[in-house]
Scaffold this motif. Structure first.
Motif, mmCIF file in Angstrom:
data_model
loop_
_atom_site.group_PDB
_atom_site.id
_atom_site.type_symbol
_atom_site.label_atom_id
_atom_site.label_comp_id
_atom_site.label_asym_id
_atom_site.label_seq_id
_atom_site.Cartn_x
_atom_site.Cartn_y
_atom_site.Cartn_z
ATOM 1 N N CYS A 1 -6.744 48.655 -42.668
ATOM 2 C CA CYS A 1 -8.026 49.089 -43.236
ATOM 3 C C CYS A 1 -7.883 49.182 -44.762
ATOM 4 O O CYS A 1 -6.795 48.948 -45.307
ATOM 5 N N TYR B 1 -1.166 56.907 -44.148
ATOM 6 C CA TYR B 1 -2.446 57.623 -44.161
ATOM 7 C C TYR B 1 -2.775 58.243 -42.808
ATOM 8 O O TYR B 1 -2.408 59.363 -42.555
ATOM 9 N N CYS B 2 -3.441 57.537 -41.902
ATOM 10 C CA CYS B 2 -3.864 58.246 -40.687
ATOM 11 C C CYS B 2 -2.838 58.135 -39.570
ATOM 12 O O CYS B 2 -1.867 57.392 -39.661
ATOM 13 N N GLY C 1 -0.757 54.891 -37.333
ATOM 14 C CA GLY C 1 0.626 54.405 -37.458
ATOM 15 C C GLY C 1 0.734 52.899 -37.542
ATOM 16 O O GLY C 1 1.591 52.289 -36.885
ATOM 17 N N CYS C 2 -0.109 52.270 -38.374
ATOM 18 C CA CYS C 2 -0.079 50.805 -38.493
ATOM 19 C C CYS C 2 1.174 50.331 -39.227
ATOM 20 O O CYS C 2 1.644 50.975 -40.173
ATOM 21 N N PRO D 1 -9.469 53.693 -38.596
ATOM 22 C CA PRO D 1 -10.168 52.415 -38.380
ATOM 23 C C PRO D 1 -9.466 51.443 -37.429
ATOM 24 O O PRO D 1 -10.138 50.717 -36.690
ATOM 25 N N LEU D 2 -8.144 51.393 -37.437
ATOM 26 C CA LEU D 2 -7.492 50.421 -36.547
ATOM 27 C C LEU D 2 -7.491 50.893 -35.098
ATOM 28 O O LEU D 2 -7.409 50.077 -34.174
ATOM 29 N N LYS E 1 -7.512 51.655 -46.749
ATOM 30 C CA LYS E 1 -6.426 52.545 -47.188
ATOM 31 C C LYS E 1 -5.072 51.872 -46.979
ATOM 32 O O LYS E 1 -4.172 51.980 -47.804
ATOM 33 N N GLY E 2 -4.951 51.168 -45.844
ATOM 34 C CA GLY E 2 -3.703 50.455 -45.595
ATOM 35 C C GLY E 2 -3.463 49.360 -46.621
ATOM 36 O O GLY E 2 -2.339 49.098 -47.027
ATOM 37 N N CYS F 1 2.202 52.633 -42.447
ATOM 38 C CA CYS F 1 1.169 53.164 -43.348
ATOM 39 C C CYS F 1 1.252 54.690 -43.412
ATOM 40 O O CYS F 1 1.465 55.347 -42.389
HETATM 41 FE FE1 SF4 Z 1 -3.312 53.103 -42.302
HETATM 42 FE FE2 SF4 Z 1 -5.800 52.346 -41.833
HETATM 43 FE FE3 SF4 Z 1 -3.901 51.909 -39.997
HETATM 44 FE FE4 SF4 Z 1 -4.753 54.381 -40.461
HETATM 45 S S1 SF4 Z 1 -5.951 52.702 -39.610
HETATM 46 S S2 SF4 Z 1 -2.619 53.772 -40.256
HETATM 47 S S3 SF4 Z 1 -5.153 54.343 -42.656
HETATM 48 S S4 SF4 Z 1 -4.025 50.976 -42.036
#
Ligand code: SF4
Length: 683
Positions: A46, A13-14, A17-18, A178-179, A48-49, A11
């Motif tokens: 989440c 975004y944050c 690192g999902c 979030p994760l 965004k993911g 991912c």
């Molecule tokens: Fe992406 Fe959400 Fe995981 Fe962050 S918590 S890496 S934004 S999926």
């Protein structure tokens, strides 16, 4: 026949690192599914993911180089744009390289970031290269390197699930990470106690066993008072302090000045709660500290970080699972951008510019006589542009016009440049101010590595071809360097894996991370010196990363925000992120996310709103010494009286029109994005 395939990636975004799987139909990314086998997110993502991929094939993608003439952009060929960029950089590289500056992109793969700093150093001979960690986790790098010897998280993310007690300060991870927040929920289910200290009653605070509300910018006073309570109750870990640390007496002398009355006066927190939380933190077998930008984005951010380190060392909570100091990195690859040497003081792998032996090594590798003086930081480069001392700024994928403090100042600085070069996917607020725009390939369209906030290096796979007319970031910069006359043998890569090989050769911390190892779903944590070493995420087990192996306590005094409220500007503005948005250029072009929260808002306490006659959902004027915006009011008791909050994502009501770029942290050059004085009135 329709062809559907799944391509694993990470991912964008944050910093959690999902792992995700791109869903690719007939060669185009059409969706994202969680990566079930991925060790971080285990088949969950989440919002965004899930929906944050929608920007990739958005019609706004830039697909032709653009050159500005008489205030208007015109299309240009790649040859024309690259020659113009190369000749302008060369003019100053040959005469005064310090007139050049480079911003690297903390959302781009490590290999692109490495080449950005290489273009600055090996291409142009300047150390003026930095990135947005300067204004997010720069204090983490400075504060944890000073105390622990390494400016990174002490523990892997899974560790938090084994904590007995979690002290979460300045982190709303349920929205921003979030994760990782899911792992905190698991820790609670496993029996951990969660305390959240924050000026806002955030979604994370709502999960906590105890919510400690305190005044923005008073973190050091709060943690010094906790240290004093712990020492007075003889709860410090004497053995750990004696065997593994130094500087304890000096730190203690300062902390003992912060009795509960003084701390309560400064922080406006409940003194009995400070005492209770301090004792519970110290008594827990495994106590973890979690923080994010609420700690770092201050003019005393490094002091805040060092206070968290002091607390952890005082109680022996370093070097063990379930404990540690766990900074949650903001952007997906901000850890990697620091690691790759996009810092004016460090080459790749935190090898110091000021060390003559190190600079000699890189001068030889890069065939360029490099200075041993650190270059300008991101904020200093913008200030140098403002004063006319910086002539050319090359921005790779950052949007400082939206994200840096004081937008008016940033625009004035950019207007003073001879040339602003922007390498981007979209016409961002910053790209709109550029002289040359170089359209780049994006996430899903290239290979490389991201490094998450737990130091996990992970391989990204390409899922679709980049749009016609764009180029890979590293290829653009390689081409610029060669057109400047730099030797082809220095800029000669066939693919991202070859760039990673060079990184391994130059930086011992990554030598053990071979390309073959990166292909496994779990990636590899650094430091990793040996390809045979499993390279576990836990750091500082047995010894700290300083040469003598000792952790170093730091005596830190409360300093507070630089700009304090007064009669004209009586409210403190803090800025935050929200669940549905991240980097505006991306999430605002994801229809599902933008529909959820289509514009910005200002959170204002019910009493502050009533004093001004402001009703929920009405448009108001927010103004500071720097500028003003019109924005929708969100009247709530979830924010402390006297404090207001604006999410930073929205161009049309940009929080950074109001923030203050004059307030530096002297230790790391962070500006104070979390506290400035403003006022709010009815329109
Ligand atoms: Fe992406 Fe959400 Fe995981 Fe962050 S918590 S890496 S934004 S999926």
């Amino acid at each position: 026949m329709v062809e559907i395939k799944y391509v694993p990636s990470i991912c964008p975004y944050c910093g959690t690192g999902c792992g995700i799987n791109f869903v690719v139909k007939d060669g185009k990314i059409i969706g994202v599914e969680p990566w079930k086998r991925h060790p971080v997110n285990e088949g969950k993502v989440c919002p965004k993911g899930s929906f944050g991929y929608q920007f990739i094939n958005h019609p706004d993608r830039l697909t032709t180089p653009l050159i500005k003439e008489n205030g208007e952009f015109r299309e240009a060929s790649w040859d024309e744009a690259l020659d113009l960029v190369a000749s302008t950089l060369k003019k100053y590289a040959d005469t005064d390289p310090n007139k050049l500056g480079f911003y690297a992109c903390a959302r781009s793969p490590n290999e692109n970031i490495y080449i950005t700093q290489k273009l600055a150093r090996a291409g142009c001979g300047t150390q003026n290269v930095d990135h947005c960690a300067r204004i997010c986790h720069g204090p983490t790098v400075a504060g944890l390197a000073t105390t622990f010897g390494s400016g990174a998280s002490t523990n892997g993310y899974d560790s938090i699930e084994e904590a007995d007690f979690i002290f979460c300060i300045g982190s709303n991870n349920m929205e921003a990470h979030p994760l990782f927040g899911r792992k905190i929920i698991r820790a609670i289910n496993n029996g951990a106690k969660l305390v959240v200290a924050d000026p806002r009653f955030t979604p994370t605070a709502k999960l906590a066993h105890e919510y400690m509300q305190f005044k923005t910018g008073t973190d050091v006073a709060l943690m010094n008072a906790m240290i004093k309570i712990i020492i007075e109750n003889d709860l410090q870990d004497d053995e750990f302090i004696a065997n593994r640390t130094k500087g304890y007496e000096e730190m203690k002398e300062v902390a003992m000045k912060y009795d509960l009355d003084k701390a309560a006066e400064i922080t406006e927190a409940d003194p009995e709660q400070i005492k209770r939380v301090a004792i519970e933190y110290a008594k827990a077998d495994k106590a973890a500290i979690v923080y994010s930008l609420g700690i770092t984005e201050h003019s005393h951010g490094a002091d805040n970080v060092m206070s968290t380190a002091n607390l952890a060392m005082l109680t022996g909570n370093v070097g063990k699972i379930g404990a540690g100091v766990n900074p949650l990195r903001g952007q997906n690859n901000v850890q990697g951008a620091c690691d790759m040497g996009a810092l004016p003081s460090d080459y790749v792998g935190y090898q110091k510019v000021v060390n003559p032996e190190i600079t000699k090594k890189f001068s030889e590798a890069y065939q360029m006589d490099l200075p041993t003086t650190p270059g300008l930081t991101l904020v200093e480069m913008m200030n140098a542009a403002h004063s006319g001392d910086l002539k050319v700024l090359y921005i790779h994928g950052e949007d400082p016009v939206l994200s840096d403090a004081d937008i008016k100042h940033t625009k004035e600085a950019i207007a003073n440049l001879e040339m602003l070069i922007v390498q981007e996917l979209f016409m961002t607020d910053t790209a709109a101010e550029a002289d040359v725009i170089l359209p780049a390939a994006g996430w899903g369209e290239q290979e490389g590595t991201f490094t998450s906030g737990e130091r996990r290096v992970q391989w990204l796979r390409k899922a679709q071809e980049p749009p016609e007319g764009t180029m890979l970031d590293w290829k653009i910069m390689e081409e610029v360097a060669v057109r400047m006359g730099r030797p082809r043998e220095l800029f000669h890569y066939e693919n991202a894996a070859e760039i990673w090989e060079e990184i391994r050769e130059l930086a011992p911390s990554y030598y053990g991370i071979t390309h073959e190892r990166l292909l496994a779903p779990e990636g590899v944590h650094w430091p990793c010196l040996d390809p045979e070493d499993p390279c576990e995420p836990l750091m500082h087990k047995g010894k700290f990363a300083h040469p003598d192996g000792l952790g170093v306590f730091q005596a830190v005094e409360h300093r507070g925000p630089v700009e304090v409220p007064d009669e004209e500007y009586p409210l403190i503005l803090t800025t935050t992120r929200i669940l549905f948005h991240y980097h505006a250029a991306m999430t605002r072009r994801c229809e599902t996310l933008d529909n959820e929260v289509p514009t910005g808002f200002i959170e204002i306490n019910t009493e502050d709103a009533a004093e001004r006659g402001i009703l929920n959902n009405e448009m108001v004027k927010a103004y500071s010494r720097r500028g003003e915006i019109e924005i929708k009011a969100h009247v709530t008791d979830d924010i402390k009286k006297g404090i207001v909050n604006i999410p930073m994502h929205f161009t049309e009501c940009a929080a950074n029109m109001l923030t203050n770029s004059d307030s530096f942290d002297p230790k790391c050059k962070m500006v104070e994005l979390k506290a400035c004085a403003i006022n709010v009135s009815k329109l």
